[in-house]
Motif scaffolding. Structure first.
Motif, mmCIF file in Angstrom:
data_model
loop_
_atom_site.group_PDB
_atom_site.id
_atom_site.type_symbol
_atom_site.label_atom_id
_atom_site.label_comp_id
_atom_site.label_asym_id
_atom_site.label_seq_id
_atom_site.Cartn_x
_atom_site.Cartn_y
_atom_site.Cartn_z
ATOM 1 N N ASN A 1 16.397 81.305 -4.123
ATOM 2 C CA ASN A 1 17.200 81.840 -3.029
ATOM 3 C C ASN A 1 18.474 82.502 -3.526
ATOM 4 N N GLU B 1 17.341 85.897 -4.494
ATOM 5 C CA GLU B 1 17.201 86.726 -3.298
ATOM 6 C C GLU B 1 18.549 87.301 -2.880
ATOM 7 N N LYS C 1 6.798 81.939 0.487
ATOM 8 C CA LYS C 1 7.859 82.237 1.443
ATOM 9 C C LYS C 1 7.575 81.548 2.763
ATOM 10 N N TYR D 1 12.401 80.867 0.135
ATOM 11 C CA TYR D 1 11.346 80.631 -0.846
ATOM 12 C C TYR D 1 11.252 79.160 -1.220
#
Length: 347
Positions: free
Chosen positions: A260, A263, A288, A295
């Protein structure tokens, strides 16, 4: 009769384009075929031919060869010299293997029919059949197909019915031109997630397998026909279940944090991951969550969402709802689910 037909063809010499010797009881391929260098079509189906004569390698202008319903036990090496061949019918033989290198010379082959043989495997070199559009291997003994088959970028139709397939490779997503996929009567339990990427797929037949649930996004395929009779698809029959507490491992907690952060484009985490290929390999297996979008790695809830099939699909008669596989990262997200999403129960 066979001799008269062959003599007539030989008289034509270079001008002879077609030779048809179907059902003549031939046990040996005529070596005199080498005297017909201009031959385009050779039809020898329904005979008792066990071997291909070496002289066939001289037929470099041959575009169609039919040796269906004979006694061949392999796809012979001599065929690699048929460099103009576009259609090859070998159905109804006793073929159990490909001769080494045979695929290398068949660069213009468009259609390959191997139905009703004894194949238990397909060689990786099948990927060299770059022009192949139609591949049919029904009624064999295949337990798997190599991922290399999925690199046939021109393949439009793939038939693998009545085999022993347990699964399909995830690489099937690379068959971007695939329009028809027929998998009747195998032992397939799960369809690969990559199937949903086949946006040119129009006909899918998975009847007679042991599939319970379909990949997420399956309903977005632009199918015209979908058949799934004889599969134990999940039914929407809610039951009460005891909710467990989330208990994550240290690896899972760490992986979720790293994924994350990636991301969010964290520069520190991005640089650190680049220096540790083992970490990259682990997080490449991430999933996901369908609810929160974050995730996760190994701890997840497998759920099923029931959606009606698109109205423009021609479908199996009793198919009212399509069960789709949905993954959720925690019970917290599970409790935020919509009304058509359920946990999978063992009853």
């Amino acid at each position: 009769m066979t001799e008269r037909l062959l003599i007539r063809a030989l008289k034509g010499g270079k001008d002879t384009k077609i030779v048809t010797l179907n059902g003549k009881g031939i046990t040996k391929m005529p070596s005199a075929l080498s005297k017909l260098p201009g031959l385009k079509t050779l039809d020898l189906q329904n005979n008792q031919i066990r071997n291909v004569c070496p002289e066939i390698s001289t037929l470099t202008q041959l575009t169609a060869l039919n040796l269906g319903n004979n006694l061949l036990e392999e796809i012979p090496e001599e065929m690699k010299y048929l460099t103009s061949l576009k259609k090859l019918h070998l159905f109804g033989n006793k073929i159990c293997k490909f001769a080494p290198g045979v695929c290398g010379g068949l660069q213009h082959l468009i259609l390959l029919n191997l139905n009703n043989n004894r194949l238990t495997w397909i060689p990786q070199e099948v990927s060299r059949l770059k022009s192949l559009v139609i591949l049919s291997i029904n009624h064999n003994q295949l337990a798997s197909i190599p991922k290399e088959l999925c690199f046939l970028e021109n393949l439009s139709e793939l038939q693998l019915s009545y085999n022993r397939l347990l699964s399909l490779p995830e690489e099937i997503k690379f068959l971007k031109k695939l329009q028809k996929l027929v998998l009747i009567r195998n032992n397939i339990e799960v369809l690969p997630e990559g199937l949903r990427d086949l946006q040119n797929l129009r006909i899918l037949d998975i009847a007679g397998n042991i599939i319970q649930i379909l990949p997420s996004g399956f309903q977005n395929l632009k199918l015209r026909e979908f058949y799934c009779e004889g599969n134990p698809l999940f039914l929407m029959k809610p039951v009460n279940a005891i909710q467990q507490e989330d208990a994550w491992s240290l690896q899972e907690i760490t992986s979720r944090f790293i994924m994350n952060e990636l991301e969010g484009k964290s520069p520190f985490i991005m640089q650190a991951v680049q220096r540790h290929p083992q970490v990259r390999n682990i997080i490449s297996q991430r999933r996901k969550c369908a609810i929160c979008g974050k995730y996760f790695l190994t701890i997840w809830l497998e759920c099923v969402e029931f959606v009606p099939p698109p109205k423009n699909w021609k479908i199996s008669r009793n198919l009212k709802l399509v069960p789709l596989r949905i993954l959720i990262c925690s019970y917290k997200c599970f409790n935020k689910r919509g009304p058509n999403l359920f946990g999978i129960a063992q009853v």
